[in-house]
Scaffold this active site. Structure first.
Site, PDB file in Angstrom:
ATOM      1  N   GLY A   1       0.837  -1.290   0.087  1.00 30.36           N
ATOM      2  CA  GLY A   1      -0.239   0.000  -0.012  1.00 30.36           C
ATOM      3  C   GLY A   1       0.868   1.249  -0.027  1.00 30.36           C
ATOM      4  O   GLY A   1       1.758   1.461  -0.835  1.00 30.36           O
TER       5      GLY A   1
ATOM      6  N   GLY B   1       4.761   1.132  -0.104  1.00 29.13           N
ATOM      7  CA  GLY B   1       5.523   0.812  -1.393  1.00 29.13           C
ATOM      8  C   GLY B   1       5.507  -0.749  -1.483  1.00 29.13           C
ATOM      9  O   GLY B   1       4.203  -1.314  -1.339  1.00 29.13           O
TER      10      GLY B   1
ATOM     11  N   GLY C   1      -3.162  -2.814  -6.999  1.00 26.86           N
ATOM     12  CA  GLY C   1      -2.394  -4.060  -6.978  1.00 26.86           C
ATOM     13  C   GLY C   1      -2.197  -4.565  -8.332  1.00 26.86           C
ATOM     14  O   GLY C   1      -1.243  -4.940  -8.595  1.00 26.86           O
ATOM     15  N   ASP C   2      -3.399  -4.850  -9.189  1.00 26.02           N
ATOM     16  CA  ASP C   2      -3.207  -4.959 -10.517  1.00 26.02           C
ATOM     17  C   ASP C   2      -2.051  -4.155 -11.258  1.00 26.02           C
ATOM     18  O   ASP C   2      -1.500  -4.635 -12.215  1.00 26.02           O
ATOM     19  CB  ASP C   2      -4.643  -5.245 -11.012  1.00 26.02           C
ATOM     20  CG  ASP C   2      -5.625  -5.766 -10.277  1.00 26.02           C
ATOM     21  OD1 ASP C   2      -5.162  -6.810  -9.596  1.00 26.02           O
ATOM     22  OD2 ASP C   2      -6.798  -5.565 -10.251  1.00 26.02           O
TER      23      ASP C   2
END
Length: 324
Positions: A234, A237, A263-264
């Site tokens: 998040g 990093g 995240g993707d």
């Protein structure tokens, strides 16, 4: 070519509120957006924006709204026909970037459709540089499906990345080293679940500049056969660990608008850099640049190359005594 596989695709609707979400009250929505989604579809969208040769493999009927949405977005795709409609997921975003997600379970995949999906993945892998297997598994699919596919891809010329959670992630890790992909991308909670430690401790340590607990946990997966572990953290990093070393990257300050797809986007950034021949630190830098750029965008929007600021992402090698 990069092949992304999304067994449980979705139409992602995002509603933005002008105030903090409060349960049991009436809220006025400021904006509503809708995008073709599912983790692998999101990776394909980001890579397509970067001009890479990509194809999104997913189960969907030709008349399903997600097919029209993919065409509209200009994302090449290959569908395995199914009778049921693709699910719709809802994300609620607040002004501070907090995101609440309500995800439907998805359409049931019977044995015939699942076999067709598997055969499509294996057929496309023959001409792929990377195969990216992403997301949850829909009802009817065994938790070990990812592990089975990764094992079958062991003799293929491509590299394989997996980004999943819960039962499918546990089944994949249990099948190491025979089913170990080239890259696995857990977040702190998923990594903690795999090695039996505390996600909060991992996140808190990373947030305070101590990557050691995350690196130690990732090394336990390396010892079990994992080849490379990319841990997304998040706002803190991300950390990359492989048998040759470990690195941490910290993102620039941003005003978060939505975490949907961040995240993707990180996974897409990593793959984009890998396809370009980048070394591990540069791959990590690109991953964090993509993830932070996505978090600064509304809804499930994904960043284009013009929105990526690599120089704003700091990367450093981790040694036992290193500090940011």
């Amino acid at each position: 070519m990069i092949v992304t596989v999304t067994p449980n695709p979705s139409i992602d609707r995002t509603v933005a509120l002008g105030e903090a979400l409060t349960r049991g009250t009436v809220h006025r929505v400021t904006t509503v957006t809708g995008e073709p989604g599912g983790k692998g579809v999101n990776v394909a969208r980001a890579l397509s924006l970067a001009g890479l040769d990509v194809v999104a493999v997913l189960p969907a009927d030709d008349a399903d709204p997600i097919v029209a949405a993919l065409r509209s977005a200009g994302v090449p795709f290959q569908c395995v026909p199914v009778a049921s409609a693709v699910r719709t997921n809802l994300a609620i975003t607040e002004p501070d970037g907090s995101t609440t997600k309500l995800n439907e379970p998805g359409a049931v995949l019977d044995a015939i459709a699942l076999d067709a999906l598997t055969r499509s993945v294996l057929a496309n892998a023959g001409s792929a540089a990377w195969v990216v297997l992403s997301g949850s598994l829909p009802p009817g699919v065994p938790a070990g499906w990812y592990a089975d596919v990764v094992a079958q891809l062991a003799t293929a010329p491509c590299r394989v990345a997996v980004d999943t959670s819960e039962g499918p992630l546990d089944a994949l890790a249990a099948a190491f080293p025979q089913a170990a992909p080239d890259l696995i991308k857990p977040n702190a909670e998923e990594l903690a679940g795999l090695v039996g430690t505390s996600a909060r401790e991992l996140e808190d340590a990373a947030a305070h500049g101590d990557p050691t607990p995350v690196v130690s946990a990732a090394h336990r997966l390396i010892e079990r056969g994992a080849k490379t572990v990319l841990v997304t953290l998040g706002a803190a990093g991300a950390i990359l660990v492989d048998p040759t070393g470990s690195w941490m990257a910290t993102p620039p300050p941003i005003v978060p608008r939505s975490t949907v797809g961040a995240g993707d986007a990180s996974l897409a950034g990593y793959v984009r850099a890998a396809v370009g021949g980048a070394e591990p630190p540069r791959r990590l830098q690109m991953a964090v640049a993509y993830g932070s750029a996505a978090a600064a965008l509304p809804g499930s929007a994904l960043p284009s190359p013009s929105q990526i600021d690599l120089n704003a992402v700091r990367v450093y090698a981790i040694t036992p005594a290193s500090t940011p």
